[in-house]
Design a protein around this motif. Structure first.
Motif, mmCIF file in Angstrom:
data_model
loop_
_atom_site.group_PDB
_atom_site.id
_atom_site.type_symbol
_atom_site.label_atom_id
_atom_site.label_comp_id
_atom_site.label_asym_id
_atom_site.label_seq_id
_atom_site.Cartn_x
_atom_site.Cartn_y
_atom_site.Cartn_z
ATOM 1 N N ILE A 159 0.836 -1.207 0.000
ATOM 2 C CA ILE A 159 0.000 0.000 0.000
ATOM 3 C C ILE A 159 0.868 1.252 0.000
ATOM 4 C CG2 ILE A 159 -1.680 1.328 1.331
ATOM 5 C CD1 ILE A 159 -2.878 -1.364 2.193
ATOM 6 N N ASP A 160 1.853 1.316 0.881
ATOM 7 C CA ASP A 160 2.745 2.479 0.903
ATOM 8 C C ASP A 160 3.475 2.610 -0.426
ATOM 9 O OD1 ASP A 160 2.080 3.178 3.474
ATOM 10 O OD2 ASP A 160 3.788 2.145 4.379
ATOM 11 N N PHE A 161 3.917 1.488 -0.959
ATOM 12 C CA PHE A 161 4.652 1.483 -2.221
ATOM 13 C C PHE A 161 3.812 2.098 -3.341
ATOM 14 C CE2 PHE A 161 5.436 -0.618 -6.274
ATOM 15 C CZ PHE A 161 6.729 -0.192 -6.511
ATOM 16 N N HIS A 162 2.581 1.613 -3.494
ATOM 17 C CA HIS A 162 1.735 2.106 -4.586
ATOM 18 C C HIS A 162 1.322 3.556 -4.372
ATOM 19 C CE1 HIS A 162 1.544 -1.423 -7.065
ATOM 20 N NE2 HIS A 162 1.337 -2.160 -5.983
ATOM 21 N N PHE A 163 1.104 3.970 -3.137
ATOM 22 C CA PHE A 163 0.751 5.361 -2.856
ATOM 23 C C PHE A 163 1.858 6.302 -3.331
ATOM 24 C CE2 PHE A 163 0.932 8.923 0.261
ATOM 25 C CZ PHE A 163 -0.175 9.603 -0.193
ATOM 26 N N VAL A 164 3.097 6.030 -2.939
ATOM 27 C CA VAL A 164 4.215 6.887 -3.328
ATOM 28 C C VAL A 164 4.478 6.787 -4.825
ATOM 29 C CG1 VAL A 164 6.675 7.328 -3.003
ATOM 30 C CG2 VAL A 164 5.256 6.767 -1.035
ATOM 31 N N ARG A 165 4.478 5.567 -5.353
ATOM 32 C CA ARG A 165 4.760 5.371 -6.777
ATOM 33 C C ARG A 165 3.742 6.072 -7.667
ATOM 34 N NH1 ARG A 165 4.863 -0.359 -9.767
ATOM 35 N NH2 ARG A 165 3.679 0.539 -11.426
ATOM 36 N N ASP A 166 2.460 6.029 -7.275
ATOM 37 C CA ASP A 166 1.434 6.712 -8.055
ATOM 38 C C ASP A 166 1.679 8.214 -8.106
ATOM 39 O OD1 ASP A 166 0.214 4.311 -8.543
ATOM 40 O OD2 ASP A 166 -1.477 4.644 -7.183
ATOM 41 N N LYS A 167 2.119 8.798 -7.001
ATOM 42 C CA LYS A 167 2.421 10.228 -6.972
ATOM 43 C C LYS A 167 3.608 10.552 -7.881
ATOM 44 C CE LYS A 167 -0.733 11.506 -4.123
ATOM 45 N NZ LYS A 167 -1.843 12.339 -4.549
ATOM 46 N N VAL A 168 4.617 9.676 -7.886
ATOM 47 C CA VAL A 168 5.795 9.884 -8.740
ATOM 48 C C VAL A 168 5.415 9.766 -10.212
ATOM 49 C CG1 VAL A 168 8.058 8.958 -9.383
ATOM 50 C CG2 VAL A 168 7.461 9.210 -6.973
ATOM 51 N N HIS A 169 4.637 8.730 -10.548
ATOM 52 C CA HIS A 169 4.239 8.533 -11.953
ATOM 53 C C HIS A 169 3.311 9.635 -12.451
ATOM 54 C CE1 HIS A 169 6.379 4.923 -12.742
ATOM 55 N NE2 HIS A 169 5.782 4.246 -11.775
ATOM 56 N N ALA A 170 2.514 10.211 -11.547
ATOM 57 C CA ALA A 170 1.635 11.319 -11.932
ATOM 58 C C ALA A 170 2.401 12.639 -12.008
ATOM 59 C CB ALA A 170 0.492 11.448 -10.933
ATOM 60 N N LYS A 171 3.693 12.588 -11.698
ATOM 61 C CA LYS A 171 4.572 13.762 -11.714
ATOM 62 C C LYS A 171 4.128 14.834 -10.729
ATOM 63 C CE LYS A 171 6.654 13.032 -16.178
ATOM 64 N NZ LYS A 171 7.407 11.922 -15.759
ATOM 65 N N SER A 172 3.439 14.405 -9.654
ATOM 66 C CA SER A 172 3.086 15.347 -8.599
ATOM 67 C C SER A 172 4.094 15.279 -7.458
ATOM 68 C CB SER A 172 1.671 15.071 -8.074
ATOM 69 O OG SER A 172 1.594 13.771 -7.536
ATOM 70 N N LEU A 173 5.137 14.465 -7.642
ATOM 71 C CA LEU A 173 6.195 14.330 -6.652
ATOM 72 C C LEU A 173 7.427 13.767 -7.335
ATOM 73 C CD1 LEU A 173 7.048 14.229 -3.573
ATOM 74 C CD2 LEU A 173 6.297 11.867 -3.633
ATOM 75 N N SER A 174 8.575 14.215 -6.903
ATOM 76 C CA SER A 174 9.831 13.672 -7.387
ATOM 77 C C SER A 174 10.641 13.236 -6.176
ATOM 78 C CB SER A 174 10.599 14.743 -8.170
ATOM 79 O OG SER A 174 11.853 14.257 -8.547
ATOM 80 N N ILE A 175 11.180 12.023 -6.202
ATOM 81 C CA ILE A 175 11.990 11.526 -5.095
ATOM 82 C C ILE A 175 13.437 11.464 -5.560
ATOM 83 C CG2 ILE A 175 12.454 9.566 -3.583
ATOM 84 C CD1 ILE A 175 9.485 9.006 -3.584
ATOM 85 N N CYS A 176 14.318 12.069 -4.790
ATOM 86 C CA CYS A 176 15.727 12.140 -5.138
ATOM 87 C C CYS A 176 16.579 11.602 -3.997
ATOM 88 C CB CYS A 176 16.140 13.582 -5.437
ATOM 89 S SG CYS A 176 15.223 14.321 -6.796
ATOM 90 N N TYR A 177 17.684 11.048 -4.352
ATOM 91 C CA TYR A 177 18.627 10.510 -3.373
ATOM 92 C C TYR A 177 19.530 11.631 -2.872
ATOM 93 C CZ TYR A 177 22.477 7.766 -1.422
ATOM 94 O OH TYR A 177 23.424 7.242 -0.590
ATOM 95 N N VAL A 178 19.715 11.696 -1.564
ATOM 96 C CA VAL A 178 20.622 12.669 -0.975
ATOM 97 C C VAL A 178 21.667 11.875 -0.186
ATOM 98 C CG1 VAL A 178 19.221 13.034 1.097
ATOM 99 C CG2 VAL A 178 20.859 14.765 0.411
ATOM 100 N N VAL A 179 22.930 12.231 -0.374
ATOM 101 C CA VAL A 179 24.003 11.538 0.323
ATOM 102 C C VAL A 179 24.029 12.013 1.766
ATOM 103 C CG1 VAL A 179 26.486 11.173 0.413
ATOM 104 C CG2 VAL A 179 25.337 11.371 -1.792
ATOM 105 N N HIS A 180 24.000 11.072 2.675
ATOM 106 C CA HIS A 180 24.034 11.384 4.111
ATOM 107 C C HIS A 180 25.472 11.718 4.490
ATOM 108 C CE1 HIS A 180 22.765 11.297 8.241
ATOM 109 N NE2 HIS A 180 23.784 10.519 8.533
ATOM 110 N N MET A 181 25.673 12.914 4.983
ATOM 111 C CA MET A 181 27.027 13.348 5.326
ATOM 112 C C MET A 181 27.151 13.453 6.840
ATOM 113 S SD MET A 181 27.502 16.206 2.356
ATOM 114 C CE MET A 181 29.157 16.605 2.802
ATOM 115 N N ILE A 182 28.175 12.825 7.392
ATOM 116 C CA ILE A 182 28.446 12.885 8.814
ATOM 117 C C ILE A 182 29.579 13.877 9.039
ATOM 118 C CG2 ILE A 182 29.218 11.595 10.827
ATOM 119 C CD1 ILE A 182 28.030 9.101 9.509
ATOM 120 N N LYS A 183 29.358 14.804 9.953
ATOM 121 C CA LYS A 183 30.380 15.807 10.231
ATOM 122 C C LYS A 183 31.202 15.413 11.427
ATOM 123 C CE LYS A 183 27.854 19.593 8.263
ATOM 124 N NZ LYS A 183 27.322 20.902 8.410
#
Length: 183
Positions: A159-183
């Motif tokens: 359910i969570d998968f399809h909810f997020v994926r539907d938003k991405v495919h409808a182009k109402s959301l974009s998910i991007c990878y961010v590198v986690h940086m430790i200081k």
């Protein structure tokens, strides 16, 4: 207080879980929280005029971090331009069997909030046409949106998968990878 001081939200949540059976250690923790609030009362969130209306957010999780029940903690922060406008830190309702599952549940919660905020700004007529971006530091969870090969391994979170994926495919959301940086 947790609405105006997001830095204490997790701690207050954790202490509140033991209100039904308070012990001295929890009372000490509550007094430390109150002392922290007193010493930081002049701090707060600052909002200034800006022309940037990009809606974007960051998600994170703490996989199996609760030693009492091994449920993960979901967290997100949503920004309008440079201004923090929505945030949450909450324990997930189920035990996640993998870090990818825990992160994807965090993505689903943040996607729901981004969708709600996008709709709100559209309704009041002050939203630009750029697609909101959701930043995620889990590469596997990021790839789930574009790689159908992972689907058979994710039936327990469909359910969570399809909810997020539907938003991405409808182009109402974009998910991007961010590198986690430790200081």
């Amino acid at each position: 207080m947790t609405f105006t001081c997001p830095d204490i939200a997790y701690t207050v949540n954790k202490v509140s879980q033991f209100m039904h059976c308070p012990m001295d250690t929890y009372w000490v923790a509550v007094k430390r929280i109150l002392g922290y609030i007193k010493s930081t009362s002049s701090h707060g969130l600052f909002l200034s005029h800006t022309t940037t209306t990009l809606l974007h957010g960051y998600t994170n999780f703490y996989w199996g971090g609760d030693v009492d029940d091994r449920k993960s903690t979901t967290g997100f922060a949503i920004y309008l331009g440079n201004h923090l406008i929505s945030w949450s830190s909450q324990k997930q309702h189920v035990v996640s069997r993998s870090s990818t599952e825990a992160e994807y549940r965090a993505l689903a919660v943040a996607t729901s909030e981004l969708t709600r905020l996008s709709s709100f700004f559209r309704d009041i007529g002050s939203f630009n046409s750029s697609t909101p971006i959701l930043w995620c530091d889990n590469l596997s969870a990021t790839y789930l949106n574009v790689n159908p090969i992972f689907h058979s391994r994710t039936k327990h979170m469909v359910i969570d998968f399809h909810f997020v994926r539907d938003k991405v495919h409808a182009k109402s959301l974009s998910i991007c990878y961010v590198v986690h940086m430790i200081k």
